[in-house]
Design a protein around this motif. Sequence first.
Motif, PDB file in Angstrom:
ATOM      1  N   VAL A 120      27.507 -48.941  48.124  1.00 43.36           N
ATOM      2  CA  VAL A 120      27.775 -47.654  47.358  1.00 43.36           C
ATOM      3  C   VAL A 120      26.396 -47.292  46.413  1.00 43.36           C
ATOM      4  CG1 VAL A 120      29.478 -46.314  46.325  1.00 43.36           C
ATOM      5  CG2 VAL A 120      30.325 -48.003  47.765  1.00 43.36           C
ATOM      6  N   THR A 121      26.017 -46.300  46.832  1.00 39.19           N
ATOM      7  CA  THR A 121      25.048 -45.647  45.973  1.00 39.19           C
ATOM      8  C   THR A 121      25.673 -44.760  44.787  1.00 39.19           C
ATOM      9  OG1 THR A 121      24.579 -43.942  47.224  1.00 39.19           O
ATOM     10  CG2 THR A 121      23.088 -45.663  47.609  1.00 39.19           C
ATOM     11  N   LEU A 122      25.034 -45.050  43.429  1.00 42.60           N
ATOM     12  CA  LEU A 122      25.597 -44.404  42.491  1.00 42.60           C
ATOM     13  C   LEU A 122      24.721 -43.455  41.697  1.00 42.60           C
ATOM     14  CD1 LEU A 122      27.322 -47.531  40.973  1.00 42.60           C
ATOM     15  CD2 LEU A 122      28.475 -45.713  42.532  1.00 42.60           C
ATOM     16  N   GLY A 123      23.569 -42.962  42.564  1.00 45.73           N
ATOM     17  CA  GLY A 123      22.501 -41.784  41.862  1.00 45.73           C
ATOM     18  C   GLY A 123      21.959 -42.785  40.906  1.00 45.73           C
ATOM     19  N   ALA A 124      21.677 -42.252  39.686  1.00 43.92           N
ATOM     20  CA  ALA A 124      20.932 -42.724  38.619  1.00 43.92           C
ATOM     21  C   ALA A 124      21.577 -43.901  38.095  1.00 43.92           C
ATOM     22  CB  ALA A 124      20.675 -41.806  37.683  1.00 43.92           C
ATOM     23  N   GLY A 125      22.716 -44.132  38.512  1.00 42.84           N
ATOM     24  CA  GLY A 125      23.413 -45.402  38.052  1.00 42.84           C
ATOM     25  C   GLY A 125      23.342 -46.681  38.781  1.00 42.84           C
ATOM     26  N   GLY A 126      22.337 -46.664  39.793  1.00 41.23           N
ATOM     27  CA  GLY A 126      21.959 -47.758  40.543  1.00 41.23           C
ATOM     28  C   GLY A 126      23.175 -47.735  41.864  1.00 41.23           C
ATOM     29  N   ALA A 127      23.583 -48.907  42.200  1.00 39.37           N
ATOM     30  CA  ALA A 127      24.174 -49.282  43.414  1.00 39.37           C
ATOM     31  C   ALA A 127      24.851 -50.352  43.524  1.00 39.37           C
ATOM     32  CB  ALA A 127      23.213 -49.239  44.592  1.00 39.37           C
ATOM     33  N   LEU A 128      25.978 -50.596  44.354  1.00 31.81           N
ATOM     34  CA  LEU A 128      26.773 -51.847  44.404  1.00 31.81           C
ATOM     35  C   LEU A 128      26.899 -51.975  45.920  1.00 31.81           C
ATOM     36  CD1 LEU A 128      29.976 -51.358  45.516  1.00 31.81           C
ATOM     37  CD2 LEU A 128      30.101 -50.200  43.357  1.00 31.81           C
ATOM     38  N   ALA A 129      27.004 -53.284  46.129  1.00 26.32           N
ATOM     39  CA  ALA A 129      27.037 -54.095  47.477  1.00 26.32           C
ATOM     40  C   ALA A 129      28.073 -55.079  47.422  1.00 26.32           C
ATOM     41  CB  ALA A 129      25.777 -54.262  48.102  1.00 26.32           C
ATOM     42  N   VAL A 130      28.813 -55.255  48.400  1.00 24.91           N
ATOM     43  CA  VAL A 130      30.009 -56.319  48.772  1.00 24.91           C
ATOM     44  C   VAL A 130      29.808 -56.756  49.989  1.00 24.91           C
ATOM     45  CG1 VAL A 130      31.514 -55.392  46.924  1.00 24.91           C
ATOM     46  CG2 VAL A 130      31.891 -54.850  49.236  1.00 24.91           C
ATOM     47  N   THR A 131      29.973 -58.073  50.259  1.00 24.90           N
ATOM     48  CA  THR A 131      30.157 -58.821  51.477  1.00 24.90           C
ATOM     49  C   THR A 131      31.539 -59.708  51.118  1.00 24.90           C
ATOM     50  OG1 THR A 131      29.158 -60.782  50.938  1.00 24.90           O
ATOM     51  CG2 THR A 131      27.867 -58.983  52.124  1.00 24.90           C
ATOM     52  N   ARG A 132      32.058 -60.446  52.273  1.00 21.71           N
ATOM     53  CA  ARG A 132      33.128 -61.457  52.254  1.00 21.71           C
ATOM     54  C   ARG A 132      32.828 -62.373  50.910  1.00 21.71           C
ATOM     55  NH1 ARG A 132      33.273 -59.287  56.905  1.00 21.71           N
ATOM     56  NH2 ARG A 132      35.444 -58.130  57.550  1.00 21.71           N
ATOM     57  N   ASP A 133      31.539 -62.551  50.856  1.00 19.11           N
ATOM     58  CA  ASP A 133      31.171 -63.789  49.838  1.00 19.11           C
ATOM     59  C   ASP A 133      30.673 -63.282  48.463  1.00 19.11           C
ATOM     60  OD1 ASP A 133      31.768 -65.589  51.827  1.00 19.11           O
ATOM     61  OD2 ASP A 133      29.755 -65.320  52.903  1.00 19.11           O
ATOM     62  N   GLN A 134      30.192 -62.047  48.399  1.00 23.02           N
ATOM     63  CA  GLN A 134      29.376 -61.680  47.223  1.00 23.02           C
ATOM     64  C   GLN A 134      29.854 -60.344  46.852  1.00 23.02           C
ATOM     65  OE1 GLN A 134      25.134 -63.032  46.807  1.00 23.02           O
ATOM     66  NE2 GLN A 134      25.419 -63.134  49.071  1.00 23.02           N
ATOM     67  N   ALA A 135      29.660 -60.135  45.702  1.00 14.61           N
ATOM     68  CA  ALA A 135      29.760 -58.495  45.202  1.00 14.61           C
ATOM     69  C   ALA A 135      28.776 -58.595  44.106  1.00 14.61           C
ATOM     70  CB  ALA A 135      31.135 -58.325  44.451  1.00 14.61           C
ATOM     71  N   ILE A 136      27.784 -57.410  44.255  1.00 18.89           N
ATOM     72  CA  ILE A 136      26.617 -57.159  43.475  1.00 18.89           C
ATOM     73  C   ILE A 136      26.571 -55.893  42.742  1.00 18.89           C
ATOM     74  CG2 ILE A 136      24.110 -57.283  43.132  1.00 18.89           C
ATOM     75  CD1 ILE A 136      25.312 -60.088  43.804  1.00 18.89           C
ATOM     76  N   MET A 137      26.338 -55.718  41.401  1.00 22.85           N
ATOM     77  CA  MET A 137      26.165 -54.406  40.945  1.00 22.85           C
ATOM     78  C   MET A 137      24.602 -54.549  40.394  1.00 22.85           C
ATOM     79  SD  MET A 137      28.817 -52.395  40.510  1.00 22.85           S
ATOM     80  CE  MET A 137      28.337 -51.334  39.116  1.00 22.85           C
ATOM     81  N   GLN A 138      23.835 -53.520  40.736  1.00 25.53           N
ATOM     82  CA  GLN A 138      22.376 -53.304  40.440  1.00 25.53           C
ATOM     83  C   GLN A 138      22.273 -51.956  39.678  1.00 25.53           C
ATOM     84  OE1 GLN A 138      19.807 -55.475  41.764  1.00 25.53           O
ATOM     85  NE2 GLN A 138      18.913 -54.378  40.014  1.00 25.53           N
ATOM     86  N   SER A 139      21.864 -52.168  38.529  1.00 25.91           N
ATOM     87  CA  SER A 139      21.474 -50.769  37.658  1.00 25.91           C
ATOM     88  C   SER A 139      20.414 -49.914  38.207  1.00 25.91           C
ATOM     89  CB  SER A 139      21.372 -51.313  36.272  1.00 25.91           C
ATOM     90  OG  SER A 139      19.925 -52.037  36.300  1.00 25.91           O
ATOM     91  N   GLY A 140      20.455 -48.659  37.930  1.00 26.49           N
ATOM     92  CA  GLY A 140      19.424 -47.755  38.377  1.00 26.49           C
ATOM     93  C   GLY A 140      18.007 -48.044  37.803  1.00 26.49           C
ATOM     94  N   ILE A 141      17.084 -47.438  38.530  1.00 26.69           N
ATOM     95  CA  ILE A 141      15.582 -47.583  37.823  1.00 26.69           C
ATOM     96  C   ILE A 141      15.085 -46.091  37.483  1.00 26.69           C
ATOM     97  CG2 ILE A 141      13.318 -48.125  38.388  1.00 26.69           C
ATOM     98  CD1 ILE A 141      14.165 -49.980  40.540  1.00 26.69           C
ATOM     99  N   THR A 142      15.034 -46.039  36.158  1.00 32.79           N
ATOM    100  CA  THR A 142      14.539 -44.772  35.511  1.00 32.79           C
ATOM    101  C   THR A 142      13.348 -44.343  35.910  1.00 32.79           C
ATOM    102  OG1 THR A 142      15.827 -45.499  33.463  1.00 32.79           O
ATOM    103  CG2 THR A 142      14.314 -43.302  33.418  1.00 32.79           C
ATOM    104  N   VAL A 143      13.351 -43.079  36.478  1.00 38.29           N
ATOM    105  CA  VAL A 143      11.929 -42.539  36.868  1.00 38.29           C
ATOM    106  C   VAL A 143      12.085 -40.874  36.720  1.00 38.29           C
ATOM    107  CG1 VAL A 143      11.338 -43.822  38.882  1.00 38.29           C
ATOM    108  CG2 VAL A 143      12.608 -42.064  39.153  1.00 38.29           C
ATOM    109  N   GLN A 144      10.887 -40.204  36.780  1.00 44.89           N
ATOM    110  CA  GLN A 144      11.055 -38.967  36.182  1.00 44.89           C
ATOM    111  C   GLN A 144      11.353 -38.127  37.833  1.00 44.89           C
ATOM    112  OE1 GLN A 144      10.762 -36.954  33.495  1.00 44.89           O
ATOM    113  NE2 GLN A 144      11.500 -35.078  35.146  1.00 44.89           N
TER     114      GLN A 144
END
Length: 313
Positions: A223-247
């Motif tokens: 799931v992409t979250l716009g400027a907030g980054g993204a998250l991804a899940v599998t049956r073994d893992q759940a990862i949240m990744q913060s966004g990267i600030t750009v102009q």
Amino acid sequence: MEVIMIDARKFDVLTIGGIDMDLVLTVPELPGPDGKVMGDLVGTMPGGPAANFACAASRLGLRVAALAEVGDDPAGQVIIDDFANYGVDTSLIQIRTGGKTCFTIILIPPSGEKAIVIVPTFRPEYPLDRLRATFRQTHLIYLMPQNAEQFLGIARLAHECGAEVMIDVEPTVGAKHEMMRQILAEVDIASFNQYGFSAATGAAPSPEAAERLLDAGPHTVVVTLGAGGALAVTRDQAIMQSGITVQAVDTTGAGDTFNAAFVSATVAGLPLAERLRFANGAGALSVTGMGPRGCLPTANEVRSFIEHYSLAK
């Protein structure tokens, strides 16, 4: 870890549909109800979510083909030529006699957070015999499940031919809860933007809500979250990744580039967290150019950008 295996198949990715010509305008602000604003024409340029994905994936080093249908108007030829410029195989593109190529109107305010009007002009048709031969040459099929019945037939055939299926879900897909579960039963990787996730599931994006979709069929949900980054899940893992600030100059196509980079990193065998990080970096770079393909980075450019961003933090 889920990895797309590479063998003697001709293409890493085949995109289906998702093409249009974009009429791009900059505006001082997005008009409200009964509103009117003056706009400046940026230009008319090839776009569409699957097409942007195809061009981005090719720039990142994947072997990509596009299966789509365009009109026999000048816009259709421009789309074919732009695919070729990005190294995307165009041998599977069909031309509809008398058809007008689908188009969109994109309004870009100073924030870069665009608004889009989609104007479909005809429903593309893809003969199953042609699909079968193509799927046998392809590792991954990428498309938006705009028409559920058509999608289910395509996805089942892809699996019969040994190809994986990845979908991109935006609110325009229009599939609600029960239909989305039927769709997900035929999907390996499901990617949503935050609004598409809420529209399809009735829940706000979260790792827990995404994990519940794994029971329906996919091995990976993103799931992409716009400027907030993204998250991804599998049956073994759940990862949240913060966004990267750009102009941001123009956010059109950012999710398409993100998805292409996620697939590229999956093919490379990177761990889930690294796939998400690489995709975030590619998506961030893509919004620094004007137009749907204003800044499609190479893999080396993404790695360099992430390295410099990490050092600057």
